[in-house]
Scaffold this active site. Structure first.
Site, mmCIF file in Angstrom:
data_model
loop_
_atom_site.group_PDB
_atom_site.id
_atom_site.type_symbol
_atom_site.label_atom_id
_atom_site.label_comp_id
_atom_site.label_asym_id
_atom_site.label_seq_id
_atom_site.Cartn_x
_atom_site.Cartn_y
_atom_site.Cartn_z
ATOM 1 N N HIS A 184 -1.859 6.765 7.598
ATOM 2 C CA HIS A 184 -0.989 7.746 6.928
ATOM 3 C C HIS A 184 -1.763 9.015 6.595
ATOM 4 O O HIS A 184 -1.235 10.121 6.704
ATOM 5 C CB HIS A 184 -0.440 7.170 5.619
ATOM 6 N N HIS A 242 -3.631 0.729 7.745
ATOM 7 C CA HIS A 242 -2.290 1.327 7.766
ATOM 8 C C HIS A 242 -2.265 2.567 6.851
ATOM 9 O O HIS A 242 -1.728 3.611 7.226
ATOM 10 C CB HIS A 242 -1.266 0.272 7.302
ATOM 11 N N GLU A 243 -2.873 2.444 5.671
ATOM 12 C CA GLU A 243 -2.870 3.584 4.731
ATOM 13 C C GLU A 243 -3.719 4.743 5.253
ATOM 14 O O GLU A 243 -3.342 5.906 5.127
ATOM 15 C CB GLU A 243 -3.354 3.147 3.339
ATOM 16 N N CYS A 272 6.940 -0.209 7.091
ATOM 17 C CA CYS A 272 6.375 0.928 6.371
ATOM 18 C C CYS A 272 7.417 1.412 5.373
ATOM 19 O O CYS A 272 8.588 1.529 5.718
ATOM 20 C CB CYS A 272 6.038 2.043 7.371
ATOM 21 N N LEU A 273 6.987 1.695 4.164
ATOM 22 C CA LEU A 273 7.921 2.166 3.139
ATOM 23 C C LEU A 273 8.583 3.489 3.546
ATOM 24 O O LEU A 273 9.665 3.806 3.080
ATOM 25 C CB LEU A 273 7.197 2.334 1.794
ATOM 26 N N GLN A 325 3.097 10.031 1.423
ATOM 27 C CA GLN A 325 4.405 9.363 1.308
ATOM 28 C C GLN A 325 5.160 9.764 0.039
ATOM 29 O O GLN A 325 6.365 9.549 -0.055
ATOM 30 C CB GLN A 325 4.230 7.836 1.318
ATOM 31 N N GLY A 355 0.833 -1.191 0.000
ATOM 32 C CA GLY A 355 0.000 0.000 0.000
ATOM 33 C C GLY A 355 0.864 1.236 0.000
ATOM 34 O O GLY A 355 2.058 1.175 0.329
#
Ligand code: ZN
Length: 159
Positions: free
Chosen positions: A136, A132-133, A90-91, A52, A47
């Site tokens: 963000h 999770h997204e 997490c990216l 981000q 995701g």
């Protein structure tokens, strides 16, 4: 289409702000979604949220099954009492893994890429990725969930 740089680090202001409502699916939004799809595939993530890649908009992508869906102005309208703990990465926080407890099932409402309202019922990994997204989009990172290690379910994932 292009692979965008992913912002990393817990102190990046845009990763800590609440995202802005998307008023309509314009050409710019469609382009951002296409670029984010390329970026997500390149990063081999599950995701990706617009902040981000430096955009303040309420927009995210999630891998559901083997498809990538774009969720615009996503909102969780129901969540289960039952929760599940799993280690997440997490990216935007390379090298950090945090065990996060989240509701196992959710209902999410969002606008799709054609501007239509959608509602989906998700569970397990699909529900986790979307939560999770949406975190963000609210300026929340996995490090905010840091708790004494539960030792449960150590599956590692990149979202
Ligand atoms: Zn993340």
């Amino acid at each position: 289409m292009a692979v965008l740089p992913i912002l990393t680090g817990e102190k990046i202001p845009i990763l800590r702000r609440k995202s802005q409502h998307v008023k309509g699916v314009t050409k710019e939004i469609t382009k951002l979604i296409a670029d984010m799809e390329d970026t997500l595939i390149h990063a081999e993530g599950l995701g990706l949220a617009a902040p981000q890649v430096g955009s303040p908009l309420s927009l995210c992508l999630a891998r559901i099954g083997n498809r990538t869906i774009a969720l615009i102005n996503a909102e969780i309208t129901w969540q289960s009492h039952e929760t599940d703990a799993m280690e997440e990465g997490c990216l935007s926080l390379p090298g950090i893994l945090v065990t996060v407890s989240r509701p196992t099932s959710i209902i999410v409402q969002y606008t799709d890429t054609k501007g239509k309202m959608q509602e989906r019922s998700l569970s397990d990994l699909d529900a986790r990725v979307v939560q999770h997204e949406i975190d963000h989009l609210n300026g929340i990172l996995i490090i905010d969930y840091m708790l004494p290690h539960s030792g449960k379910n150590q599956t590692v994932m990149k979202i």
